[in-house]
Design a protein around this motif. Structure first.
Motif, mmCIF file in Angstrom:
data_model
loop_
_atom_site.group_PDB
_atom_site.id
_atom_site.type_symbol
_atom_site.label_atom_id
_atom_site.label_comp_id
_atom_site.label_asym_id
_atom_site.label_seq_id
_atom_site.Cartn_x
_atom_site.Cartn_y
_atom_site.Cartn_z
ATOM 1 N N SER A 119 -13.615 29.952 33.048
ATOM 2 C CA SER A 119 -14.372 28.775 32.535
ATOM 3 C C SER A 119 -15.264 29.694 31.499
ATOM 4 C CB SER A 119 -15.091 28.312 33.256
ATOM 5 O OG SER A 119 -14.427 27.460 34.152
ATOM 6 N N ARG A 156 -22.840 31.036 41.575
ATOM 7 C CA ARG A 156 -22.916 29.781 42.338
ATOM 8 C C ARG A 156 -23.760 28.663 41.668
ATOM 9 N NH1 ARG A 156 -25.292 30.502 48.007
ATOM 10 N NH2 ARG A 156 -27.388 30.176 46.305
ATOM 11 N N TYR A 159 -23.303 28.792 37.327
ATOM 12 C CA TYR A 159 -21.880 28.545 36.802
ATOM 13 C C TYR A 159 -20.969 28.121 37.713
ATOM 14 C CZ TYR A 159 -24.081 30.842 32.538
ATOM 15 O OH TYR A 159 -24.827 31.151 31.533
ATOM 16 N N TRP A 160 -21.051 26.954 38.413
ATOM 17 C CA TRP A 160 -20.324 26.649 39.505
ATOM 18 C C TRP A 160 -18.945 26.761 39.484
ATOM 19 C CZ3 TRP A 160 -20.348 26.264 44.655
ATOM 20 C CH2 TRP A 160 -19.271 25.721 45.308
ATOM 21 N N GLU A 161 -18.258 26.137 38.220
ATOM 22 C CA GLU A 161 -17.045 26.190 38.235
ATOM 23 C C GLU A 161 -16.286 27.492 38.138
ATOM 24 O OE1 GLU A 161 -15.837 24.135 34.474
ATOM 25 O OE2 GLU A 161 -16.575 22.377 35.001
ATOM 26 N N ALA A 162 -17.137 28.537 37.628
ATOM 27 C CA ALA A 162 -16.429 29.917 37.832
ATOM 28 C C ALA A 162 -16.662 30.348 39.208
ATOM 29 C CB ALA A 162 -17.291 30.890 36.825
ATOM 30 N N TYR A 163 -17.727 30.154 39.894
ATOM 31 C CA TYR A 163 -17.765 30.514 41.302
ATOM 32 C C TYR A 163 -16.896 29.803 42.035
ATOM 33 C CZ TYR A 163 -19.869 31.109 45.772
ATOM 34 O OH TYR A 163 -19.997 31.409 47.061
ATOM 35 N N GLU A 164 -16.604 28.480 41.986
ATOM 36 C CA GLU A 164 -15.593 27.972 42.693
ATOM 37 C C GLU A 164 -14.052 28.649 42.532
ATOM 38 O OE1 GLU A 164 -15.072 23.016 43.603
ATOM 39 O OE2 GLU A 164 -15.246 23.986 41.500
ATOM 40 N N VAL A 165 -13.869 29.053 41.357
ATOM 41 C CA VAL A 165 -12.617 29.783 41.335
ATOM 42 C C VAL A 165 -12.638 31.304 42.115
ATOM 43 C CG1 VAL A 165 -10.661 30.572 39.932
ATOM 44 C CG2 VAL A 165 -11.948 28.476 39.366
ATOM 45 N N ARG A 171 -7.118 29.944 44.793
ATOM 46 C CA ARG A 171 -7.390 29.618 43.128
ATOM 47 C C ARG A 171 -7.473 30.625 42.259
ATOM 48 N NH1 ARG A 171 -11.721 24.779 42.526
ATOM 49 N NH2 ARG A 171 -10.926 24.893 40.492
ATOM 50 N N TYR A 175 -5.296 31.415 38.988
ATOM 51 C CA TYR A 175 -5.930 31.801 37.661
ATOM 52 C C TYR A 175 -5.417 33.151 37.136
ATOM 53 C CZ TYR A 175 -9.513 33.152 34.476
ATOM 54 O OH TYR A 175 -10.453 33.686 33.482
#
Length: 204
Positions: A119, A156, A159-165, A171, A175
């Protein structure tokens, strides 16, 4: 240090450098890197990596080496993200311009696309912006584990979307697989692709 290298020869490659940037802002005043390069044997193979367009100051010096390459770290971070992750470093635009200047001056160059973060890093855009004047590319995914607990918390929270992956093995592997395929499809010369999940792996 400049005196220690005088008259010395290393049969191999000298790398300046991976952990500490040889063109930090203070180098503009101290000229330590410049004096080291001036005193080094010009027969040695040397690879320079930096995040700074200050490297252009030494263009004429580079031309005295028989075998030299100069790389710029380019990760495509937007300015606000860059200020979070790489404060005080020159903008990505200035780094890309430095790569172009190196190419125009006849100095072999490379782009080090790192860290690759979901992201936040648009690899295809970076390649599109640089492929006309970059000799080859190195790619490195974020070393999530080694980044440390403080950085992981920061990622976290901001940049939650990056952390989530990055924090989910399945995931992240998906990616990484998609990203590596996109890199290979681009047709650029690849010096290496570095993964740190679950351990350091170099792909070609």
């Amino acid at each position: 240090m400049p005196e220690l290298v005088r008259g010395r020869y290393v049969a191999g490659k000298v790398y300046m450098s991976s952990v500490s940037d040889p063109y930090q802002p203070i180098e503009k005043r101290l000229e330590l890197t410049r004096r080291i390069l001036e005193n080094m044997s010009k027969r040695m193979r040397i690879s320079i990596l930096t995040k700074s367009d200050l490297v252009l100051r030494d263009l004429e010096l580079f031309k005295r080496f028989r075998n030299i390459e100069v790389g710029l770290t380019v990760n495509g971070f937007e300015e606000s993200i860059k200020n979070d992750l790489e404060p005080y470093s020159p903008s990505i635009g200035r780094r890309i311009e430095a790569l172009k200047r190196l190419h125009e001056s006849g100095v072999k160059n490379y782009a080090f696309i790192s860290p690759i973060i979901p992201s936040l890093t648009d690899i295809e855009e970076i390649i599109a912006d640089t492929r006309g004047f970059v000799t080859y590319y190195l790619f490195e995914f974020l070393n999530f584990r080694a980044a440390g607990a403080e950085f992981r918390r920061f990622l976290r929270d901001k940049y939650w979307e990056a952390y989530e992956v990055m924090s989910n093995r399945d995931r992240f592997e998906r990616y990484a697989r998609d990203t590596v395929e996109a890199i290979r499809r681009s047709g650029v010369k690849i010096g290496g692709i570095y993964l740190h999940h679950p351990e350091l792996t170099m792909l070609k």
